[in-house]
Design an enzyme around this catalytic site. Sequence first.
Site, PDB file in Angstrom:
ATOM      1  N   ASP A  13      -5.464   6.167   3.796  1.00  0.00           N
ATOM      2  CA  ASP A  13      -6.503   6.214   4.846  1.00  0.00           C
ATOM      3  C   ASP A  13      -7.654   7.143   4.479  1.00  0.00           C
ATOM      4  OD1 ASP A  13      -4.795   4.595   6.519  1.00  0.00           O
ATOM      5  OD2 ASP A  13      -3.666   6.415   6.969  1.00  0.00           O
ATOM      6  N   LYS A  16     -10.807   4.621   0.996  1.00  0.00           N
ATOM      7  CA  LYS A  16     -10.895   3.934  -0.299  1.00  0.00           C
ATOM      8  C   LYS A  16     -11.655   2.618  -0.175  1.00  0.00           C
ATOM      9  CE  LYS A  16      -6.480   3.688  -0.979  1.00  0.00           C
ATOM     10  NZ  LYS A  16      -6.099   4.347   0.297  1.00  0.00           N
ATOM     11  N   GLY A  40      -4.695  -1.365   4.891  1.00  0.00           N
ATOM     12  CA  GLY A  40      -5.910  -2.085   5.234  1.00  0.00           C
ATOM     13  C   GLY A  40      -7.151  -1.323   4.818  1.00  0.00           C
ATOM     14  N   HIS A  41      -8.191  -2.077   4.523  1.00  0.00           N
ATOM     15  CA  HIS A  41      -9.498  -1.492   4.219  1.00  0.00           C
ATOM     16  C   HIS A  41     -10.467  -1.900   5.322  1.00  0.00           C
ATOM     17  CE1 HIS A  41      -8.199  -0.010   0.481  1.00  0.00           C
ATOM     18  NE2 HIS A  41      -8.484  -1.042  -0.294  1.00  0.00           N
ATOM     19  N   GLN A 223      -2.537   2.651   0.128  1.00  0.00           N
ATOM     20  CA  GLN A 223      -1.924   3.945   0.421  1.00  0.00           C
ATOM     21  C   GLN A 223      -2.520   5.054  -0.461  1.00  0.00           C
ATOM     22  OE1 GLN A 223       0.670   1.275  -0.274  1.00  0.00           O
ATOM     23  NE2 GLN A 223       0.468   0.697   1.844  1.00  0.00           N
TER      24      GLN A 223
END
Length: 442
Positions: A13, A16, A40-41, A223
Site C-alpha cells: 500500500d 506503487k 490492488g493498484h 504487497q
Amino acid sequence: MANVIVIGAQWGDEGKGKITDLLSRSADVVVRYQGGVNAGHTIVVQGQTFKLHLIPSGILYPKTECIIGCGTVIDPQVLIKELDQLEKLNISTANLLISQTAHVTMPYHRMIDKASEEVRGNHKIGTTGRGIGPTYADKSERTGIRMLDLMDADGLREQLEWTINYKNTILEKLYNLPPLDPQVVIEEYLGYAERLRPFVVDTSLQIYDAVLRRRNILFEGAQGTLLDLDHGTYPYVTSSNPVAGGACVGSGLGPTMIDRVIGVSKAYTTRVGEGPFPTELHGEIGDLLGDRGAEFGTTTGRKRRCGWFDAVIGRYAVRINGMDCIAITKLDVLDELEEINVCVAYEIDGERCEHFPTSARMFARCRPIYKTLPGWQMSTSHCRTLEELPPQALDYLRFLAELMDVPIAIVSLGASRDQTIIVEDPIHGPKRALLHPNGTPV
C-alpha cells in the site's frame, strides 16, 4: 535501455501503482511478477480513478506491452471483469499477455482460505480471503491448475474431477462446508478459458526477446517487503515473494539482466491486517494520517493502520532488495503537522536495536526510538520541484535518505500523475539520484 524492478519498501500500500504508472510512460514492457487479486493498484488519471488487481498499470499506455508473469496466481473471473471494465472505458487490452504457467485460483481455494482464517480465531493472519494462499499451497504441493491446463479441455476435466473430489473431502470433513459440483466448476472455467485463450503465451520467451531487442522493461510486484514469505514479518505475510529477487523467478528472467531496483515508501507507515507494528499511532494523529491519506485498502476496503515513518524497516528493505533509489509517496499527508517523528531504532528488552529482528515475537516487543523533526504546516501538493518544497519538508526527505542510506528519485504529493517531483527518471536517467543521503542536491 534499463530493466527496472519496482518494489514496496514497507507492508504494501505504499503507492506503487502511481509510481509504476509514472515509470510506465518510459517503459516498453511492464511485467507483474507475483501475487494475485489480494493486491490492488489505484491510479488517478485526469480525474478518473482506475483500480486494477491483476492487469499491470502500464495498460493505460496504448503502446506498452503488459505481461502477467508465471509467479502470479490468477483468478480468471476477476481478470475478465478487469478486461471488461477497461474495454468499456475504451482502453485497449490488445497488448496484454498472460503466462501459460501462472497458476489459477479455483472456487475451493477461496472457500478454504476463508474457512481456515475463521478457525484460527485469535491467531488470524489477516488474509484477504481471495484464495491466494491455498493457490500457492497447491502450486507447492504440485496439485495446482495452470493457465495452460485451462486451455486443454480434456486434460482440465480429468484433472479437476479428481482434484475437486479431493477438495470436497476437506471442505466437508474439516470445515463442514457444502461440496462443489465438479461439472459445474469445470464448465465455468472452460468458459473462462475461451475468453482468455488469445492472451496466453510463453511470457518468459517474450520477456527475453524484449531484453535482446533492448526494450525498457519495468517489473512490478504486489504487497511489500515486510509481507514477503521469506523476509517479512512471518507468519503475518503473503504467500509469495514481493522482494526484488522474486521478480526474476516470477518472470523467468535471469538476475544479470536487471539494471536497477527502485523502492516505494510512504512518508509515514501503514499496515493492513494483523501483526506487530512498532510505530502504530492510536488517536488524533493516527486518525489524521488515515483521513488525509485515504487509507483504505484497494482490494478489501479495510482501514489501514497508520504510524510514523520507520527507518529500521526502511534500511532492511534497502538491504534485502538491493535498492538503488527510492520514491517517497504521500508527503503532502504530513502538511498539517507541527512536529513529525521518525523511528531511528528500536528498544528491545532495554537494549537499542538498529536492525530488523526476524522473530515475530521479538518484533512485537520492539519499542520505537524517535527523532522529532519540525513540520512545515503548509501545502506541498502544488510543488513540482525540490526547490518549491518548504525547507522543513526538504530537510525531512534528506533525513530519511540519510537514515536509509539511499537516494530519493521521486517524491509524490498527491494521487494524480502531475502531483509528482521527478528528481530522476530511474529508467532513462543516469544511475544516480539527485537527492542524496549526504543532504545536498547536485
